[in-house]
Design an enzyme around this catalytic site. Structure first.
Site, PDB file in Angstrom:
ATOM      1  N   GLU A  53       1.498   1.332  -8.079  1.00 27.51           N
ATOM      2  CA  GLU A  53       0.761   1.776  -9.272  1.00 27.51           C
ATOM      3  C   GLU A  53      -0.180   2.888  -8.850  1.00 27.51           C
ATOM      4  O   GLU A  53      -0.975   2.720  -7.930  1.00 27.51           O
ATOM      5  CB  GLU A  53       0.023   0.592  -9.893  1.00 27.51           C
ATOM      6  CG  GLU A  53       0.980  -0.439 -10.475  1.00 27.51           C
ATOM      7  CD  GLU A  53       2.021   0.177 -11.401  1.00 27.51           C
ATOM      8  OE1 GLU A  53       1.668   1.022 -12.242  1.00 27.51           O
ATOM      9  OE2 GLU A  53       3.216  -0.177 -11.274  1.00 27.51           O
ATOM     10  N   CYS A  67      -8.319   4.383 -12.984  1.00 25.96           N
ATOM     11  CA  CYS A  67      -7.032   5.055 -13.186  1.00 25.96           C
ATOM     12  C   CYS A  67      -6.817   5.312 -14.662  1.00 25.96           C
ATOM     13  O   CYS A  67      -6.133   6.247 -15.058  1.00 25.96           O
ATOM     14  CB  CYS A  67      -5.910   4.204 -12.618  1.00 25.96           C
ATOM     15  SG  CYS A  67      -5.960   2.528 -13.240  1.00 25.96           S
TER      16      CYS A  67
HETATM   17  P1  NAP Z   1      -5.770   5.783  -1.957  1.00 29.07           P
HETATM   18  O1  NAP Z   1      -6.564   6.751  -1.199  1.00 29.07           O
HETATM   19  O2  NAP Z   1      -4.347   6.097  -2.222  1.00 29.07           O
HETATM   20  O3  NAP Z   1      -5.890   4.401  -1.172  1.00 29.07           O
HETATM   21  C1  NAP Z   1      -5.312   3.205  -1.660  1.00 29.07           C
HETATM   22  C2  NAP Z   1      -5.019   2.292  -0.495  1.00 29.07           C
HETATM   23  O4  NAP Z   1      -3.998   2.874   0.320  1.00 29.07           O
HETATM   24  C3  NAP Z   1      -6.217   2.066   0.424  1.00 29.07           C
HETATM   25  O5  NAP Z   1      -6.204   0.737   0.867  1.00 29.07           O
HETATM   26  C4  NAP Z   1      -5.930   3.020   1.561  1.00 29.07           C
HETATM   27  O6  NAP Z   1      -6.554   2.668   2.775  1.00 29.07           O
HETATM   28  C5  NAP Z   1      -4.429   2.878   1.677  1.00 29.07           C
HETATM   29  N1  NAP Z   1      -3.745   3.942   2.407  1.00 29.07           N
HETATM   30  C6  NAP Z   1      -4.173   5.194   2.692  1.00 29.07           C
HETATM   31  N2  NAP Z   1      -3.217   5.869   3.381  1.00 29.07           N
HETATM   32  C7  NAP Z   1      -2.172   5.019   3.548  1.00 29.07           C
HETATM   33  C8  NAP Z   1      -0.892   5.121   4.159  1.00 29.07           C
HETATM   34  N3  NAP Z   1      -0.472   6.234   4.752  1.00 29.07           N
HETATM   35  N4  NAP Z   1      -0.074   4.044   4.119  1.00 29.07           N
HETATM   36  C9  NAP Z   1      -0.448   2.905   3.518  1.00 29.07           C
HETATM   37  N5  NAP Z   1      -1.654   2.757   2.912  1.00 29.07           N
HETATM   38  C10 NAP Z   1      -2.500   3.797   2.927  1.00 29.07           C
HETATM   39  O7  NAP Z   1      -6.436   5.486  -3.391  1.00 29.07           O
HETATM   40  P2  NAP Z   1      -7.956   5.113  -3.676  1.00 29.07           P
HETATM   41  O8  NAP Z   1      -8.801   6.317  -3.459  1.00 29.07           O
HETATM   42  O9  NAP Z   1      -8.322   3.855  -2.997  1.00 29.07           O
HETATM   43  O10 NAP Z   1      -7.881   4.782  -5.237  1.00 29.07           O
HETATM   44  C11 NAP Z   1      -7.916   5.751  -6.215  1.00 29.07           C
HETATM   45  C12 NAP Z   1      -6.534   6.023  -6.787  1.00 29.07           C
HETATM   46  O11 NAP Z   1      -5.946   4.808  -7.208  1.00 29.07           O
HETATM   47  C13 NAP Z   1      -6.550   6.910  -8.013  1.00 29.07           C
HETATM   48  O12 NAP Z   1      -5.499   7.837  -7.925  1.00 29.07           O
HETATM   49  C14 NAP Z   1      -6.315   5.930  -9.157  1.00 29.07           C
HETATM   50  O13 NAP Z   1      -5.769   6.492 -10.316  1.00 29.07           O
HETATM   51  C15 NAP Z   1      -5.403   4.947  -8.519  1.00 29.07           C
HETATM   52  N6  NAP Z   1      -5.396   3.667  -9.202  1.00 29.07           N
HETATM   53  C16 NAP Z   1      -4.306   3.329  -9.949  1.00 29.07           C
HETATM   54  C17 NAP Z   1      -4.294   2.135 -10.650  1.00 29.07           C
HETATM   55  C18 NAP Z   1      -3.112   1.731 -11.487  1.00 29.07           C
HETATM   56  O14 NAP Z   1      -3.007   0.567 -11.872  1.00 29.07           O
HETATM   57  N7  NAP Z   1      -2.187   2.632 -11.777  1.00 29.07           N
HETATM   58  C19 NAP Z   1      -5.398   1.276 -10.580  1.00 29.07           C
HETATM   59  C20 NAP Z   1      -6.499   1.661  -9.803  1.00 29.07           C
HETATM   60  C21 NAP Z   1      -6.478   2.851  -9.110  1.00 29.07           C
HETATM   61  P3  NAP Z   1      -7.934   3.400   3.239  1.00 29.07           P
HETATM   62  O15 NAP Z   1      -8.950   3.009   2.228  1.00 29.07           O
HETATM   63  O16 NAP Z   1      -8.172   2.847   4.582  1.00 29.07           O
HETATM   64  O17 NAP Z   1      -7.643   4.866   3.225  1.00 29.07           O
END
Ligand code: NAP
Ligand code: MG
Length: 516
Positions: free
Chosen positions: A286, A320
């Site tokens: 997601e 999001c």
């Molecule tokens: P993110 O930077 O993509 O991080 C999400 C998770 O992925 C974190 O636990 C992060 O760890 C991990 N991660 C980073 N690089 C990775 C890799 N190469 N392989 C596996 N995991 C990895 O997102 P965020 O900043 O936490 O959240 C914001 C985003 O989430 C926004 O784009 C928002 O729209 C989206 N979101 C979507 C929904 C939905 O239901 N569609 C809900 C909430 C949020 P680290 O923290 O250690 O980097």
């Protein structure tokens, strides 16, 4: 017989006893600042050789806690523990697994103000946003517990002469749960407990900006009686260990919520076969959004303005589902824009430990810098109406910012900003508004404010988003009522909090016994 699922009611902070309890919980949590937290693998606390810190985004000097960091070695340990635990956990009857979730929900209810407090200090949530987050986590436990029982009773096959056919939903195996920081309790809990209640064992890698909140779930699940090895907690940097986890041959599925960039990378890596891998990995991803509200000429403008503001600036626009574009019909554009500005300028911003602050900080320095860059871009792409930069204080505070005259196709019209920045677009017809709304690569949430039945039906048919709301804000999906997940680059449309969701964590085994 379980009572029917009901959404957890929110605590009313206008009641002095609730206000006092929340204040006391914040003090309780502050007294624990600076603690060290171990990993949790196979039911045991584990130290590694490196630590990372979690900070309070409202007060850059304050350290929430230090977390031992998982490297490949600890990932391997966690996978081994989960594989072993799976041999027994998968055989535990669905009802018993469901009971663990029901207990967890009760513990969360009891510790609600404390859970809220951790989110207030670690992720800058206002009281009411934190309260909604904890309540949603409770809902996920209560809802998926009932759902598991329902799934375990589904027959799914027709009778066949002289045979005893049946369909059993069986768990997948060992999976990775990779949540974001923005719903640090709700989303992390929902993703984790859905995988567990269906009989899988997991590695939970919390977002690096919210490990203390993630740690709370581990504590709660332990209190609820979850056996060792079913839930393994491995905080660490996604960019350091993420690829290793995703590509590991023993990982059967990855449940991810976060950015488009990371989600697409996970999908790509999970699609490649690793030596010794026996299955096609399942990815539930997601991702981001560029969510739009359309305001038509006949709408209740007071209601629409209040809800555009709530959708755009609730939790600093870091949802999001946040409204980052509002498309307004010509005739009401001037009046409506002024209403938005008036409301935005009334918003109080500051450290959310103080209940009067409606908006808190954005999550970290990188995020602040990125949002401020978008604000500078907005000044070139449109006209600044209000906000436009930092707000006072020691944290990452940004004023609620609104631009008008943003043109379709502009970057502020197309890209996810994930901060308190709202673009107003003007258009001449409802059809044009729908075209603009549909013109990004995302498709998560959207809302339409109109009284026109024809337009309502048209939006229901043609507004291409996973979660559409009519005459209601585009944030605040409720478990059970609004199954949540987006189209296009917003994700795999998993519909969290809906009746289809648990099916993603299982596979169906068709068995037929011939009667001899
Ligand atoms: P993110 O930077 O993509 O991080 C999400 C998770 O992925 C974190 O636990 C992060 O760890 C991990 N991660 C980073 N690089 C990775 C890799 N190469 N392989 C596996 N995991 C990895 O997102 P965020 O900043 O936490 O959240 C914001 C985003 O989430 C926004 O784009 C928002 O729209 C989206 N979101 C979507 C929904 C939905 O239901 N569609 C809900 C909430 C949020 P680290 O923290 O250690 O980097
Ligand atoms: Mg932090």
């Amino acid at each position: 017989m379980l009572a029917e699922f009901r959404n957890e009611p929110y605590a009313d902070f206008s009641h002095p006893e609730n206000k006092a309890a929340q204040e006391e919980a914040i003090r309780f949590v502050e007294n624990q600042f600076g603690r060290k937290y171990e990993l949790f693998i196979d039911g045991k606390k584990i130290k590694s050789d490196r630590l990372f810190k979690s900070y309070n985004p409202s007060d850059k000097e304050a350290i929430i806690g230090a977390f031992y960091k998982a490297s490949k070695h600890e990932v391997d340990m966690a996978i081994d523990a989960a594989m072993l635990a799976w041999e027994t956990w998968r055989q535990v009857p669905a009802q018993e697994r469901a009971i663990v979730l029901l207990k967890a929900a009760q513990i969360m209810r009891r510790r609600k103000f404390e859970i809220n407090a951790w989110m207030i200090v670690e992720t800058g949530k206002s009281w009411i946003e934190a309260e909604a987050d904890t309540s949603e986590a409770i809902d996920f436990c209560d809802f998926y517990a009932r759902e598991m029982i329902r799934w375990s009773e589904i027959k799914g096959v027709t009778a066949f002469a002289n045979e005893l056919p049946e369909l059993r939903y069986v768990p997948l195996g060992v999976g990775a749960i990779i949540p974001p920081w923005n719903f640090p309790m709700a989303i992390l809990t929902g993703m984790t407990v859905a995988a567990i209640v269906t009989g899988n064992c997991v590695l939970l890698k919390p977002a690096s900006d919210a490990p203390a909140v993630g740690h709370l779930l581990v504590e709660i699940m332990q209190q609820a009686g979850l056996p060792a090895g079913v839930l393994n907690f491995i905080p660490g940097s996604g960019s350091e260990i993420g690829d290793y986890i995703v590509q590991h041959p023993k990982i059967r599925f990855i449940s991810f919520t976060g950015s488009k960039e990371v989600g697409l990378r996970i999908i790509e890596l999970a699609g490649k076969h690793s030596a010794g891998q026996l299955w096609i990995k399942r990815v539930i991803a997601e991702m981001g959004g560029k969510d739009t509200i359309i305001v038509d000429t006949d709408a209740d403008l007071n209601d629409a303005a209040a809800n555009v503001i709530a959708s755009a600036f609730g939790y600093q626009g870091q949802k999001c589902s946040a409204c980052s574009r509002v498309i307004v019909l010509d005739k009401i554009h001037k009046k409506f824009t002024q209403m938005l500005v008036d409301l935005a300028e009334k918003i109080t911003i500051g450290d959310p430990r103080d209940a009067k602050n409606v908006m808190g900080p954005v999550i970290n320095q990188a995020s602040e810098e990125k949002i401020l860059r978008y604000i500078e871009l907005g000044k070139a792409e449109g006209d600044l109406l209000t906000g436009g930069g930092k707000a006072p204080g020691d944290g990452y505070f940004i004023k609620p910012t609104i631009f008008k005259n943003i043109q379709p196709g502009a970057r502020l019209d197309q890209e996810e900003i994930f901060g308190p920045v709202l673009a107003v677009l003007k258009t001449s017809s409802f059809d044009n508004a729908l075209n603009i709304a549909n013109s990004t690569e995302y498709g998560l949430t959207g809302a339409v404010y109109t009284r026109d039945r024809f337009k309502i039906e048209k939006a229901k048919r043609d507004f291409f988003v996973g979660n559409l709301y009519i005459n209601r804000k585009c944030t605040g999906a409720m478990v059970g009522a609004h199954p949540f997940g987006g189209f296009n680059m917003s994700g795999t449309d998993s519909k969290a909090g809906g009746q289809d969701y648990l099916g993603l964590f299982m596979q169906a085994k068709s068995i037929s016994e011939k009667l001899i």
